[in-house]
Structure formats: structure tokens, C-alpha cells
Design a protein around this motif. Sequence first.
Motif, PDB file in Angstrom:
ATOM      1  N   VAL A   1      39.498  28.500  35.880  1.00  0.00           N
ATOM      2  CA  VAL A   1      39.885  27.198  35.345  1.00  0.00           C
ATOM      3  C   VAL A   1      39.000  26.145  35.987  1.00  0.00           C
ATOM      4  O   VAL A   1      38.970  26.024  37.222  1.00  0.00           O
ATOM      5  CB  VAL A   1      41.359  26.870  35.677  1.00  0.00           C
ATOM      6  CG1 VAL A   1      41.780  25.577  34.993  1.00  0.00           C
ATOM      7  CG2 VAL A   1      42.276  28.024  35.294  1.00  0.00           C
ATOM      8  N   ALA A   2      38.302  25.386  35.181  1.00  0.00           N
ATOM      9  CA  ALA A   2      37.501  24.278  35.725  1.00  0.00           C
ATOM     10  C   ALA A   2      38.368  23.019  35.749  1.00  0.00           C
ATOM     11  O   ALA A   2      39.070  22.723  34.777  1.00  0.00           O
ATOM     12  CB  ALA A   2      36.276  24.051  34.854  1.00  0.00           C
ATOM     13  N   ILE A   3      38.322  22.301  36.846  1.00  0.00           N
ATOM     14  CA  ILE A   3      39.092  21.066  36.985  1.00  0.00           C
ATOM     15  C   ILE A   3      38.147  19.874  36.907  1.00  0.00           C
ATOM     16  O   ILE A   3      37.241  19.732  37.725  1.00  0.00           O
ATOM     17  CB  ILE A   3      39.885  21.046  38.308  1.00  0.00           C
ATOM     18  CG1 ILE A   3      40.837  22.246  38.387  1.00  0.00           C
ATOM     19  CG2 ILE A   3      40.650  19.729  38.465  1.00  0.00           C
ATOM     20  CD1 ILE A   3      41.886  22.313  37.292  1.00  0.00           C
ATOM     21  N   ASP A   4      38.367  19.038  35.897  1.00  0.00           N
ATOM     22  CA  ASP A   4      37.559  17.826  35.730  1.00  0.00           C
ATOM     23  C   ASP A   4      37.918  16.816  36.814  1.00  0.00           C
ATOM     24  O   ASP A   4      37.049  16.240  37.466  1.00  0.00           O
ATOM     25  CB  ASP A   4      37.835  17.227  34.343  1.00  0.00           C
ATOM     26  CG  ASP A   4      37.124  15.915  34.110  1.00  0.00           C
ATOM     27  OD1 ASP A   4      35.998  15.934  33.579  1.00  0.00           O
ATOM     28  OD2 ASP A   4      37.684  14.847  34.477  1.00  0.00           O
TER      29      ASP A   4
ATOM     30  N   ILE B   1      35.040  15.533  28.935  1.00  0.00           N
ATOM     31  CA  ILE B   1      35.807  16.179  29.998  1.00  0.00           C
ATOM     32  C   ILE B   1      35.234  17.571  30.259  1.00  0.00           C
ATOM     33  O   ILE B   1      34.931  18.306  29.322  1.00  0.00           O
ATOM     34  CB  ILE B   1      37.294  16.277  29.590  1.00  0.00           C
ATOM     35  CG1 ILE B   1      37.884  14.870  29.377  1.00  0.00           C
ATOM     36  CG2 ILE B   1      38.108  17.031  30.633  1.00  0.00           C
ATOM     37  CD1 ILE B   1      39.182  14.867  28.610  1.00  0.00           C
ATOM     38  N   GLN B   2      35.075  17.917  31.539  1.00  0.00           N
ATOM     39  CA  GLN B   2      34.587  19.253  31.910  1.00  0.00           C
ATOM     40  C   GLN B   2      35.771  20.038  32.475  1.00  0.00           C
ATOM     41  O   GLN B   2      36.150  19.861  33.624  1.00  0.00           O
ATOM     42  CB  GLN B   2      33.453  19.144  32.925  1.00  0.00           C
ATOM     43  CG  GLN B   2      32.826  20.497  33.257  1.00  0.00           C
ATOM     44  CD  GLN B   2      31.539  20.354  34.037  1.00  0.00           C
ATOM     45  OE1 GLN B   2      30.516  19.921  33.503  1.00  0.00           O
ATOM     46  NE2 GLN B   2      31.558  20.699  35.320  1.00  0.00           N
ATOM     47  N   GLY B   3      36.378  20.864  31.632  1.00  0.00           N
ATOM     48  CA  GLY B   3      37.559  21.595  32.060  1.00  0.00           C
ATOM     49  C   GLY B   3      38.813  20.784  31.831  1.00  0.00           C
ATOM     50  O   GLY B   3      39.026  20.226  30.764  1.00  0.00           O
ATOM     51  N   LYS B   4      39.658  20.675  32.873  1.00  0.00           N
ATOM     52  CA  LYS B   4      41.000  20.116  32.709  1.00  0.00           C
ATOM     53  C   LYS B   4      41.261  18.950  33.654  1.00  0.00           C
ATOM     54  O   LYS B   4      40.792  18.925  34.783  1.00  0.00           O
ATOM     55  CB  LYS B   4      42.045  21.206  33.013  1.00  0.00           C
ATOM     56  CG  LYS B   4      42.037  22.361  32.035  1.00  0.00           C
ATOM     57  CD  LYS B   4      42.484  21.966  30.643  1.00  0.00           C
ATOM     58  CE  LYS B   4      43.899  21.429  30.684  1.00  0.00           C
ATOM     59  NZ  LYS B   4      44.366  21.011  29.346  1.00  0.00           N
ATOM     60  N   ILE B   5      42.080  18.021  33.176  1.00  0.00           N
ATOM     61  CA  ILE B   5      42.612  16.934  34.002  1.00  0.00           C
ATOM     62  C   ILE B   5      44.013  17.356  34.431  1.00  0.00           C
ATOM     63  O   ILE B   5      44.801  17.845  33.619  1.00  0.00           O
ATOM     64  CB  ILE B   5      42.691  15.621  33.190  1.00  0.00           C
ATOM     65  CG1 ILE B   5      41.302  15.208  32.692  1.00  0.00           C
ATOM     66  CG2 ILE B   5      43.307  14.501  34.023  1.00  0.00           C
ATOM     67  CD1 ILE B   5      41.320  14.097  31.651  1.00  0.00           C
TER      68      ILE B   5
ATOM     69  N   ALA C   1      24.835  17.369  29.752  1.00  0.00           N
ATOM     70  CA  ALA C   1      25.349  17.299  31.126  1.00  0.00           C
ATOM     71  C   ALA C   1      26.123  18.559  31.510  1.00  0.00           C
ATOM     72  O   ALA C   1      26.288  18.847  32.692  1.00  0.00           O
ATOM     73  CB  ALA C   1      26.255  16.074  31.276  1.00  0.00           C
ATOM     74  N   HIS C   2      26.593  19.305  30.517  1.00  0.00           N
ATOM     75  CA  HIS C   2      27.435  20.474  30.795  1.00  0.00           C
ATOM     76  C   HIS C   2      26.660  21.795  30.786  1.00  0.00           C
ATOM     77  O   HIS C   2      27.257  22.857  30.948  1.00  0.00           O
ATOM     78  CB  HIS C   2      28.558  20.567  29.761  1.00  0.00           C
ATOM     79  CG  HIS C   2      29.478  19.383  29.742  1.00  0.00           C
ATOM     80  ND1 HIS C   2      30.194  18.974  30.843  1.00  0.00           N
ATOM     81  CD2 HIS C   2      29.798  18.526  28.751  1.00  0.00           C
ATOM     82  CE1 HIS C   2      30.922  17.911  30.516  1.00  0.00           C
ATOM     83  NE2 HIS C   2      30.701  17.624  29.260  1.00  0.00           N
TER      84      HIS C   2
ATOM     85  N   ALA D   1      32.355  23.410  24.053  1.00  0.00           N
ATOM     86  CA  ALA D   1      32.568  24.526  24.984  1.00  0.00           C
ATOM     87  C   ALA D   1      32.947  24.092  26.399  1.00  0.00           C
ATOM     88  O   ALA D   1      33.473  24.890  27.163  1.00  0.00           O
ATOM     89  CB  ALA D   1      31.320  25.401  25.036  1.00  0.00           C
ATOM     90  N   ALA D   2      32.688  22.840  26.765  1.00  0.00           N
ATOM     91  CA  ALA D   2      32.981  22.414  28.138  1.00  0.00           C
ATOM     92  C   ALA D   2      34.409  21.941  28.320  1.00  0.00           C
ATOM     93  O   ALA D   2      34.875  21.791  29.445  1.00  0.00           O
ATOM     94  CB  ALA D   2      32.027  21.296  28.557  1.00  0.00           C
ATOM     95  N   GLY D   3      35.124  21.701  27.227  1.00  0.00           N
ATOM     96  CA  GLY D   3      36.482  21.180  27.326  1.00  0.00           C
ATOM     97  C   GLY D   3      37.495  22.239  27.703  1.00  0.00           C
ATOM     98  O   GLY D   3      37.145  23.395  28.002  1.00  0.00           O
ATOM     99  N   GLY D   4      38.769  21.860  27.681  1.00  0.00           N
ATOM    100  CA  GLY D   4      39.827  22.761  28.106  1.00  0.00           C
ATOM    101  C   GLY D   4      39.833  24.066  27.335  1.00  0.00           C
ATOM    102  O   GLY D   4      39.618  25.145  27.907  1.00  0.00           O
TER     103      GLY D   4
END
Length: 335
Positions: free
Chosen positions: A303-306, A326-330, A204-205, A178-181
Motif C-alpha cells: 500500500v502506498a501512502i500519499d 494522489i500517489q497511493g492513499k490518503i 511524476a509517478h 495507475a498511481a492512484g488508490g
Amino acid sequence: MSTDTMRAVRLHEHGGPEVLRYDEVPMPEPGPGEVLVRVSAVGVNPPDWYVRGGLTSMPGTESTLSLPAILGTDVSGVVEAVAEDVDAFAVGDEVFGLLRFPSFDGSAYAEYVAARASDLALKPAGIDHVHAAGAPMAGLTAWQYLIELGHDHPSPFQAARHRPTPLDAGTTVLVNGAAGGVGHFALQLAKWKGAQVIAVASGAHESFLRELGADRFIDYTTSRPEELVHDIDLVLDTVGGPHSSRFLRTLKRGGSQFPVFPGDFDEEETAKLGVTVSITQVRSNGAQLAELGRLLDAGTVRVAIDSTFPLADARAAHERAARGHIQGKIVLTVA
């Protein structure tokens, strides 16, 4: 550098992040139905590292990779020029989009890109280019799985057309990864529809996912979600792979599991459990992106930005992706 060239990140051979090269290349020219976008930010997505690592044919398409190739599909930027037959956008418009997917022709890791107007939407005014660049592929994947497929193309993975499960206050959805993109968009879209959402990720998320609206959190490093959860309507598994079928036992009869990456499922088992497994492939869709853009503008979905890296340092972005969690997006930024 002359005015008819630009910088782009290209792949000349397959391999690890070190094969990415920051090259001087010809400036693209928009063809019919296209606009030229001056790129401000570029989203980094799993297909980028699959292609870098050796993927050369795209499932369900005739598209094959020829090297050297410019990676990437997700952009946010400013319209620099428009083809004569394009009236949806004008020079100076801020736009974002998932370009030419599924194909290898997105060419987004660049200072400029020629994009089909139909792949683009106006960038939400309320978010910056970095956040907008993080939205297209991951956001449209969640949208096409959960809200509306939006096209008639056959799936390369199954004969049946993918049908989203109707989501409302009576629906419970489990999002794995659930924490990924894709995962963090799926959680928020399910909440927007009123569903109860169980988020599965590493510990951690937890606070991040609760902030996004998760009703329940399961840390997969300390618990087995398939032993804790039962009688749910839908599993969206953004991790997929060989262990995805363990989530089938969390579903009620009539429930569905949507693996974002193909898993290993036994048709007899799914029939016996009375559940459906369905997979689709995200496709570029400017109209759907405009709908998602309204939710982004309103703050209903964020949008969360890693992490961010300069375009010239795409290698470091891919190294970050390889470390996982990854938490959100790179996102890559273009000066």
C-alpha cells in the motif's frame, strides 16, 4: 469527554472541505453480528468527497443519506467488544475492513465504529494500521474487477454480471490512473497473476510505478496512450468519465475495458470492435480482504501512502484530495 461519547468527523451540510466538523457524538454499540472497533487509522476514498459534495443516494441501493452523518468506510483498528453471536474475532484482535459498502452507514471517520464482523479481516501483522487502512476500498475494487467478483448482487450499472478477464503471462493489461488508490493495487494484482502491465499516469509517478512492477510507462501529459498501444487484452480505467471510450481502440478483438467510474460508451462501437465494456460496484467482503491481507503480509502487494492527517484535520485531507495527482492513499490517523 465522558466514556459514552467519542470524537467523530461529521457532515451537517454539503459543501467543500470546510463543512467537515470534528464533533463529540455518542459511542456506538455493536448489534448482532457486529464488533466494536477502536479505530487507529481511516482510509480516505472518493465516495467520501462525493458525499460531502452532495451525493445523497447510493446507486443500486435503498440507502439514502440523512444529516448529520459520519463519513468514511475504511478502517484499521483493534476490537474493543464483540456481540455474543460473533466468534470470528475476539477483543484485542487487530482488524481492517471496508464497512457497510455500498451504503452511507460506514461511519469510519471516528474514534470507534460498530462494524459487521463479515466486513472485517485480521490486519496483516507485517503492516501498520496506516497502511492497512489504505487497503480496503481501493484493494477490494481492484480485486473484484480483476480477480474475483465474489458476490451475486446485480450491478446498478449494467444487466450482465461482471466477469474478470483471466490474467496470466499471455495477458497485457493497461491501467489508466495507475498511481492512484485503485490503480496501484490493480497494477500489482495483475503482476501477481503474471500479466504484462502498461501503466498510464503523469510523469511524476514513473519511478514509483516502475518500482511496483510496471513493464511500460506512458505519461499521459506528453503522449496519447490510445495512439501508442494496440492489441491489448484489458484496460482498467480508474479515471473513467466521458473520455474513457478512447481506450477501446487499444484493445484486441475479444478484449475488455473495465471503467471504474461510469463512462460514455456506444454499444454499436463496442460491438463493431468486438470488445466488452463491464463495470461493477465494490462491495464489503471480509473473506476477500483476508486473501488480499495475505499478499500484503508477504509484501507481494504493498500500500502506498500519499499523506496522513490527524482525524481532527479531515478538512486538510479532503483539500489534499481536491488537488489531485494522489500517489497511493490518503489516510487519517486517530490518536
